[in-house]
Structure formats: C-alpha cells, structure tokens
Design a protein around this motif. Structure first.
Motif, short mmCIF file in Angstrom:
data_model
loop_
_atom_site.label_atom_id
_atom_site.label_comp_id
_atom_site.label_asym_id
_atom_site.label_seq_id
_atom_site.Cartn_x
_atom_site.Cartn_y
_atom_site.Cartn_z
N UNK A 59 -0.95 -9.91 -2.15
CA UNK A 59 -2.26 -10.21 -1.57
C UNK A 59 -2.20 -10.23 -0.05
N UNK A 60 -1.14 -10.82 0.51
CA UNK A 60 -1.01 -10.82 1.97
C UNK A 60 -0.79 -9.40 2.49
N UNK A 61 0.00 -8.60 1.76
CA UNK A 61 0.20 -7.20 2.16
C UNK A 61 -1.13 -6.46 2.23
N UNK A 62 -1.96 -6.60 1.18
CA UNK A 62 -3.25 -5.90 1.15
C UNK A 62 -4.22 -6.45 2.20
N UNK A 160 -14.09 -5.28 5.14
CA UNK A 160 -12.70 -5.74 5.12
C UNK A 160 -12.48 -6.69 3.93
N UNK A 161 -13.39 -7.66 3.77
CA UNK A 161 -13.31 -8.58 2.64
C UNK A 161 -13.47 -7.88 1.31
N UNK A 162 -14.39 -6.91 1.26
CA UNK A 162 -14.62 -6.16 0.02
C UNK A 162 -13.38 -5.35 -0.36
N UNK A 163 -12.72 -4.77 0.64
CA UNK A 163 -11.50 -3.98 0.38
C UNK A 163 -10.40 -4.88 -0.14
N UNK A 164 -10.29 -6.08 0.42
CA UNK A 164 -9.27 -7.03 -0.04
C UNK A 164 -9.51 -7.42 -1.49
N UNK A 166 -11.12 -5.63 -3.74
CA UNK A 166 -10.90 -4.45 -4.58
C UNK A 166 -9.42 -4.19 -4.83
N UNK A 167 -8.56 -4.64 -3.90
CA UNK A 167 -7.11 -4.40 -4.02
C UNK A 167 -6.45 -5.34 -5.03
N UNK A 168 -7.14 -6.41 -5.40
CA UNK A 168 -6.57 -7.38 -6.35
C UNK A 168 -6.72 -6.83 -7.77
N UNK A 169 -5.63 -6.80 -8.55
CA UNK A 169 -5.77 -6.37 -9.96
C UNK A 169 -6.81 -7.23 -10.67
N UNK A 170 -7.63 -6.60 -11.50
CA UNK A 170 -8.72 -7.34 -12.15
C UNK A 170 -8.22 -8.56 -12.92
N UNK A 171 -7.04 -8.43 -13.53
CA UNK A 171 -6.50 -9.54 -14.33
C UNK A 171 -6.09 -10.73 -13.46
N UNK A 172 -5.94 -10.49 -12.14
CA UNK A 172 -5.50 -11.55 -11.23
C UNK A 172 -6.61 -12.03 -10.31
N UNK A 173 -7.80 -11.46 -10.45
CA UNK A 173 -8.89 -11.75 -9.52
C UNK A 173 -9.23 -13.23 -9.48
#
Length: 226
Positions: A59-62, A160-164, A166-173
C-alpha cells in the motif's frame, strides 16, 4: 497556470493525505513489535501478521507510485521555483523504496519459517521504513502540501486518491479502509469514503467494518495483546 486560476477562492482539500499518512505512521510504528511479539511456531499467527505487513508494504509502495506519476511532475512544471523540494520528495521516495524492498525480501522467509528466522533483521528493516516514512511525511506535510492547493485542481488531487484505492486488491479493500479510518473523526471519514464508489461504501457499513474489527482482535491476540 489555468488550474491555479480555477482554484482561486476555492482551495482544495489535501487533508485526506494527512489522514493516510497517519495510518502509515501508526501501522509501521507497530510493525516491528508485531514481528517480535508474534508467537513463533504458530504458522497461523505468523501468517496473519505477515499478511498485514505485506499489505502495508504494498500500500505504501502504491501510495508513492501514485504521487510520482500524478503529483510531483505537475508540481515541478507549475512551481519550478520549488525544484529542490520536488527533487527531495522524489529522492525520499527512492530511499523508501529501497527500505520497502529490503523488508519485503525478509518477510517471505520469515513467514515461511514460522517466525523462527530473520526475526530481528525483519524487525529492524521495518523500523527503518517507519523512521524514513515518518521523516518524509513530516517534510511533505510541512513543505509540499501547503503549495499543492495553489496549483493542482480538486479533480487532479482526487485522481491520486482514486488511483491509490484502485491499486488495492478488492479482497483487501476493507482492511486498508479500516486501517485508514481507525483514528478518524466524522469529517475525515466522509473525506476518505468519498474516494469510494457507492457499493463499497454501503458494504463497509453492512459487513466490512465489523469484519475489520474482528481482524484487529485476531491480530492483537496473535502478538500477545489480546
């Protein structure tokens, strides 16, 4: 500079970034203690901690990848007088990437061995991430964020927030959402939830929030705090 003209009299809100930083500060501040405190030999407990740490590192990487792609280039172009600051921000991201990579490389072997090897190396690597991230967030919030409102539109900022998200796997959202919302006031919750479409917002209230609290209890028990 048209975006600057658009913003006159209507400052954008960058506080959502501060809220996300707060989550990273807390979670990375607790990370090494979780590695040192988990019951060795209990693979289920170690796996639980490892999953949280892997999610945190990703998450920090993304989060920083999104800034590198969507924020710093715009600021460098629109506020060239602050070139040294933007260069420093990106340099700190590069330094953090190296720390994240080191922690990530140790996490797999540590988890595979049931927490019996690489324990102190991993804990120290996570402490390095925590320190470097905290220093970076301090400077970003103090020096960079106050300049953002004048040159970036709300739409560009929200991207920027939307991209972050979107980068999270749905199962971990919902896990990430729970971590972010953990120490927020009602206004901050509205700000963060605004980055989500309606269905996840409804699901969070219906089941996600409750499931996150259960996960937190299991995690606390795994490291001897429950």
């Amino acid at each position: 500079m048209s975006t600057s003209m658009e913003n006159q009299g209507k400052p954008i809100t960058t506080h959502d970034m501060v809220v996300v930083h707060r989550m990273f500060r807390r979670e990375f501040g607790e990370a090494a203690g979780r590695v040192r405190g988990v019951r060795h030999g209990s693979r289920a407990q170690v796996r639980l901690v490892a999953e949280r740490l892997e999610l945190l590192l990703d998450t920090l990487h993304h989060h920083h990848e999104g800034e590198d792609r969507l924020l710093w280039p715009k600021l460098a172009e629109r506020r060239p007088d602050q070139g040294e600051l933007w260069k420093r921000m990106r340099g700190q991201h590069a330094e953090l990437s190296a720390h994240l990579a080191r922690a990530g490389a140790l996490l797999g072997p540590w988890a595979a061995a049931g927490g019996s090897t690489h324990r102190e190396e991993l804990a120290e690597a996570l402490d390095q991430v925590s320190k470097a991230a905290g220093d970076h967030f301090d400077e970003e919030e103090r020096e960079a964020l106050p300049l953002v409102a004048g040159v970036v539109s709300q739409g560009e900022w929200d991207e920027i927030g939307d991209a972050a998200s979107a980068a999270v796997p749905k199962s971990k959202l919902f896990t990430v959402l729970g971590m972010i919302l953990k120490e927020t006031d009602p206004g901050e919750q509205i700000l963060i939830m605004g980055h989500l479409p309606l269905p996840p917002r409804v699901l969070w209230r219906a089941v996600g929030e409750r499931n996150f609290h259960r996960l937190e209890q299991r995690l606390a028990a795994a490291v001897g705090h429950g």
